[in-house]
Design a protein around this motif. Structure first.
Motif, PDB file in Angstrom:
ATOM      1  N   ILE A 156      -4.980  -0.485  -7.850  1.00 48.07           N
ATOM      2  CA  ILE A 156      -6.181  -0.306  -7.051  1.00 48.07           C
ATOM      3  C   ILE A 156      -6.126   1.035  -6.337  1.00 48.07           C
ATOM      4  O   ILE A 156      -5.103   1.395  -5.747  1.00 48.07           O
ATOM      5  N   LEU A 157      -7.223   1.764  -6.364  1.00 47.40           N
ATOM      6  CA  LEU A 157      -7.334   3.036  -5.651  1.00 47.40           C
ATOM      7  C   LEU A 157      -8.283   2.858  -4.481  1.00 47.40           C
ATOM      8  O   LEU A 157      -9.400   2.359  -4.639  1.00 47.40           O
ATOM      9  N   ARG A 158      -7.851   3.277  -3.300  1.00 46.93           N
ATOM     10  CA  ARG A 158      -8.719   3.258  -2.130  1.00 46.93           C
ATOM     11  C   ARG A 158      -8.706   4.642  -1.501  1.00 46.93           C
ATOM     12  O   ARG A 158      -7.649   5.265  -1.354  1.00 46.93           O
ATOM     13  N   THR A 159      -9.892   5.102  -1.119  1.00 40.34           N
ATOM     14  CA  THR A 159     -10.017   6.402  -0.459  1.00 40.34           C
ATOM     15  C   THR A 159     -10.531   6.244   0.974  1.00 40.34           C
ATOM     16  O   THR A 159     -10.953   7.218   1.587  1.00 40.34           O
ATOM     17  N   ASP A 160     -10.480   5.034   1.503  1.00 40.91           N
ATOM     18  CA  ASP A 160     -10.911   4.785   2.882  1.00 40.91           C
ATOM     19  C   ASP A 160      -9.998   5.521   3.863  1.00 40.91           C
ATOM     20  O   ASP A 160      -8.819   5.764   3.574  1.00 40.91           O
ATOM     21  N   LEU A 197      -8.107   1.092   6.534  1.00 44.07           N
ATOM     22  CA  LEU A 197      -7.135   0.308   5.770  1.00 44.07           C
ATOM     23  C   LEU A 197      -6.240  -0.524   6.683  1.00 44.07           C
ATOM     24  O   LEU A 197      -5.854  -1.641   6.350  1.00 44.07           O
ATOM     25  N   THR A 223      -1.850  -1.089  -3.876  1.00 45.26           N
ATOM     26  CA  THR A 223      -2.943  -0.144  -3.671  1.00 45.26           C
ATOM     27  C   THR A 223      -2.393   1.256  -3.510  1.00 45.26           C
ATOM     28  O   THR A 223      -1.424   1.471  -2.767  1.00 45.26           O
ATOM     29  N   ALA A 258      -3.380   4.546  -1.859  1.00 48.40           N
ATOM     30  CA  ALA A 258      -4.317   5.049  -0.849  1.00 48.40           C
ATOM     31  C   ALA A 258      -4.309   6.565  -0.891  1.00 48.40           C
ATOM     32  O   ALA A 258      -3.311   7.198  -0.556  1.00 48.40           O
ATOM     33  N   ARG A 300      -2.711  -6.090   4.444  1.00 46.20           N
ATOM     34  CA  ARG A 300      -1.915  -4.881   4.167  1.00 46.20           C
ATOM     35  C   ARG A 300      -0.776  -4.760   5.181  1.00 46.20           C
ATOM     36  O   ARG A 300      -0.864  -4.029   6.162  1.00 46.20           O
ATOM     37  N   ASP A 348      -7.221  -4.216   7.622  1.00 52.81           N
ATOM     38  CA  ASP A 348      -7.080  -5.325   6.679  1.00 52.81           C
ATOM     39  C   ASP A 348      -5.771  -6.052   6.958  1.00 52.81           C
ATOM     40  O   ASP A 348      -4.683  -5.487   6.758  1.00 52.81           O
ATOM     41  N   THR A 385       0.853  -1.189   0.000  1.00 51.64           N
ATOM     42  CA  THR A 385       0.000   0.000   0.000  1.00 51.64           C
ATOM     43  C   THR A 385       0.886   1.234   0.000  1.00 51.64           C
ATOM     44  O   THR A 385       1.790   1.361   0.836  1.00 51.64           O
TER      45      THR A 385
END
Length: 438
Positions: free
Chosen positions: A251-255, A260, A236, A238, A266, A263, A210
């Motif tokens: 992969i794009l995550r905006t959490d 994050l 990912t 982030a 990660r 998980d 990440t």
């Protein structure tokens, strides 16, 4: 043969090997052979010092004379400038790598007058332990050293002053290394084994990386691209807000970060590139608290200015000279020892970047890299290195060999691309470099 010996360690190896006269004869013969292979016959002047280095030069003179070359041996303390200028080639056998004082002005003047120089062991004035120049050192076309290289052969400015560097065996047994137990190496694939995929593996078994992105996500994207190309199964980005991604498989995550971190897959994180100092400060602390495997670079390092203990818990840090100085203070006369001190202070493998990158572990192990071409010095290449390092960590490599591998692969990829490379060219070059290692 990639161990590096300090001058003191080399002196111990000489003493333990015994039969100094035979070793000196082999060393002088190696110097003469190297000259015979590379130069046409010409008038040769050997500037000889009082120690073993001078003895090696005198032996080389004898072998060259036996081959029909006109050779003169001169005591470096009494030689004259006009003798040096008349020579077609000067063999610098004045001082070896263990010089502990500045080169006298009279010797510096002689060496400055030489038209071409072949150096025995190191160009006189180069500190074999640090690569620093003791007052003066000449530019050699060729340097011949024996048994094992020294740190000063790979650290600048000494590395540049050596010209072509040849390492020659002279009959010294490798067993003398046992009691010395060297803790420094030239960074080569001998120091690492790249992770291999298994027939039953899947994307998560290949590691999850990440990379945290700030408002300017270019640096983080470079780290992501390198991590993907270096074999991480999942990568990912982030970010705080949605954005267009240049790669379909990224992969794009905006959490929120807290989500994050929940998980369990990660485990490996890159923090710092383009993140912003304030955010990197808070994020690094949270990651360390949750015991993640962390590669800290750029803004994460600046956030720890003057406080190296705040990096404790990171696996690898990758500072350039400016970032290093902000966190740990001045590098001082020895880049190698500075990196070792930093690694011990923060508990992380420290990659002190540059043309002569040093990789140091908290336990004192260190490697000096020598394959990085000048055109690697361009914006964004450090972000690529951070992502590459994270990918190797995510695939199970320990921090020190992972950092050594990442630095070597980074330099080799740059060599394969040639001048004019952009940072974004590097990730695509990695697979063929890695494949060539088997």
């Amino acid at each position: 043969m990639n161990e590096l010996l300090t001058p003191a360690e080399m002196a111990r190896a000489d003493a333990d090997a015994g039969n100094i006269q035979a070793l000196m004869d082999a060393a002088g013969r190696a110097v003469a052979r190297a000259i015979l292979q590379r130069y046409r016959p010409c008038r040769v002047l050997v500037l000889a010092g009082p120690g073993n280095n001078g003895g090696d030069g005198k032996v080389a003179a004898r072998y060259l004379a036996e081959s029909g070359w006109p050779v003169t041996v001169a005591d470096a303390l009494t030689a004259r400038d006009e003798d040096v200028r008349r020579a077609g080639l000067v063999i610098d056998a004045v001082f070896g790598a263990g010089l502990s004082r500045d080169v006298p002005e009279s010797i510096a003047a002689l060496l400055s007058a030489a038209p071409r120089i072949v150096a025995v062991d190191v160009p006189s004035g180069v500190d074999g332990a640090t690569g620093a120049v003791r007052g003066f050192a000449p530019q050699a076309e060729l340097t011949i050293t024996f048994f094992r290289k020294k740190p000063g052969h790979l650290l600048h400015p000494g590395r540049g002053l050596c010209g072509e560097l040849l390492l020659r065996e002279i009959g010294m047994p490798a067993s003398v290394l046992g009691p010395i137990a060297p803790q420094a190496w030239e960074n080569t694939p001998a120091l690492f084994t790249l992770p291999a995929r298994t027939a039953t593996g899947h994307k998560y078994s290949a590691g999850d990386v990440t990379v945290l992105a700030g408002e300017l996500a270019g640096a983080a994207r470079l780290a992501c691209a390198a991590a993907r190309r270096a074999g991480a199964g999942m990568v990912t980005l982030a970010a705080d807000a949605p954005m267009t991604l240049p790669e379909a498989g990224l992969i794009l995550r905006t959490d929120p970060l807290s989500a994050l971190l929940q998980d369990p897959r990660r485990q490996t994180w890159v923090v710092g590139p383009g993140l912003g100092v304030a955010r990197a400060d808070d994020t690094l602390a949270q990651l360390i608290t949750t015991a993640k495997t962390i590669v800290a670079d750029a803004d994460a390092l600046t956030a720890c200015a003057g406080a190296p203990e705040r990096l404790r818990g990171a696996a690898v840090i990758t500072p350039h000279t400016g970032e290093f100085t902000r966190v740990f203070g001045a590098i001082g006369p020895s880049k190698l020892e500075a990196a070792r001190r930093a690694a011990k202070a923060c508990g992380a493998v420290t990659v002190l970047k540059g043309a002569d990158t040093v990789i140091a572990a908290p336990d004192g192990r260190a490697a000096i890299n020598a394959n990085a071409p000048p055109w690697l010095a361009t914006g964004g290449t450090g972000d690529v290195l951070a992502g590459l390092t994270a990918a190797l960590l995510a695939q199970g490599m320990a921090p020190f060999p992972a950092a050594c591998a990442a630095v070597w692969l980074h330099g080799q990829a740059a060599q394969s691309l040639g001048p004019g490379l952009l940072a974004e060219d590097l990730p695509a070059a990695l697979p063929r470099i890695m494949a060539a290692l088997g």
